[in-house]
Design an enzyme around this catalytic site. Sequence first.
Site, PDB file in Angstrom:
ATOM      1  N   ARG A 182      37.598  34.589  40.978  1.00 26.65           N
ATOM      2  CA  ARG A 182      38.807  33.910  40.497  1.00 26.65           C
ATOM      3  C   ARG A 182      39.781  33.552  41.620  1.00 26.65           C
ATOM      4  NH1 ARG A 182      35.653  33.377  37.634  1.00 26.65           N
ATOM      5  NH2 ARG A 182      35.293  34.240  35.570  1.00 26.65           N
ATOM      6  N   CYS A 239      41.841  35.376  29.956  1.00 21.49           N
ATOM      7  CA  CYS A 239      41.845  36.793  30.344  1.00 21.49           C
ATOM      8  C   CYS A 239      43.053  37.075  31.226  1.00 21.49           C
ATOM      9  CB  CYS A 239      40.556  37.150  31.079  1.00 21.49           C
ATOM     10  SG  CYS A 239      39.162  37.227  29.946  1.00 21.49           S
ATOM     11  N   GLU A 310      44.759  38.488  36.425  1.00 21.62           N
ATOM     12  CA  GLU A 310      43.964  37.279  36.651  1.00 21.62           C
ATOM     13  C   GLU A 310      44.880  36.058  36.511  1.00 21.62           C
ATOM     14  OE1 GLU A 310      40.037  37.075  34.965  1.00 21.62           O
ATOM     15  OE2 GLU A 310      40.214  34.917  34.601  1.00 21.62           O
TER      16      GLU A 310
END
Length: 315
Positions: A182, A239, A310
């Site tokens: 990510r 998320c 995240e």
Amino acid sequence: MPLNRKARTWLTESYAGDVTFEEPMSDHTSFKVGGPADALVRPKKRDDLVRLVRWASEHGITYMPIGAGSNILVRDSGIRGIVILLDGCLQTIAEKNPASGYPVVVAGAGVKLPALCAYALKHGFKGFNFILGIPGTVGGGLRVNAGAGGRSLGDVVETVGLLMPDGSIRTLQKTDLHFSYRNLDWPPELTAEPGSTPIILEADFCLKQAGKPGIRQEARQILKLRNAHQPWTAPSAGCIFKNPVGDRSAGQLIDMAGLKGKRIGDAQVSPKHANFIVNRGQATAGDILALMDLIRTSVYERYRIKLEAEVRIVG
Ligand SMILES: Cc1cc2nc3c(=O)[nH]c(=O)nc-3n(C[C@H](O)[C@H](O)[C@H](O)COP(=O)(O)OP(=O)(O)OC[C@H]3O[C@@H](n4cnc5c(N)ncnc54)[C@H](O)[C@@H]3O)c2cc1C
């Protein structure tokens, strides 16, 4: 530097109809929260974008590109400087060098990931199905190395075209880019100057030719699975925490800590998927940040595992 009257006048004269001031970021994020940006500009053309970035850099004004705003949590105090919304330009998708034998798709940074998937499905190109259901753009997706099911955009990208703060254009090969879980790190020489954020303009993706029925069947399965396990009706940013190293996902840890359904104000840990925080109506960024703190503390106290956000917290 804050936006003074002169800067506001220049923006108004240069981007009439495409600039707003004190613009609530809650209107531009999938979480539907966030205080005002000093200015929000939605360039219509690539040249407008280049001119804006060059001008802002010359005047020491900070700017931040956003795509679909689906991976950011903007604080209630908002964003100083200029937010550049890229959903109105950099919209082209095309096949490059069709004679080369394998499909290379070039997509503008403002292209929505679902539109890119649809293009690939239509042409029988395999390799993009993993991004199905991710509501971001090509630019935002690359910046955060979006992905699912063990695949991410960094796996399929070949080159990335960048707009530098001085208005110059650079093309970086995959080997120049450092993709991780990510994240995409720029080569250090690109960000040597403070505030010198490159903006992704476009990218080439290398795919494979395959039978349309097979890819479509796979696409249907992926979407079915997503719909079954993730909350789609309430605003969220996907998320909220990265999965930690180890055999338990962030969602499992949050669930095991008994936090499914936990609420602070209108921010709630989704009862459907514990790693989603959803906005039940009037949540503030403060509510979401407080809930994130509570989750982090509870998971750490029980399992000695530190969860890392995240979602990108900005402002
Ligand atoms: C329901 C839901 C499900 C999701 N599922 C997933 C999933 O399965 N996997 C996943 O990875 N993510 C998921 N997400 C999160 C999000 O959709 C992705 O991370 C998406 O790729 C972010 O793209 P964006 O355009 O919205 O980026 P934004 O949120 O607009 O921006 C994210 C970051 O990228 C930067 N940025 C944006 N555009 C550019 C550009 N052109 N150049 C340089 N920097 C830029 C921004 O400054 C910011 O730092 C989900 C979100 C939601 C709401």
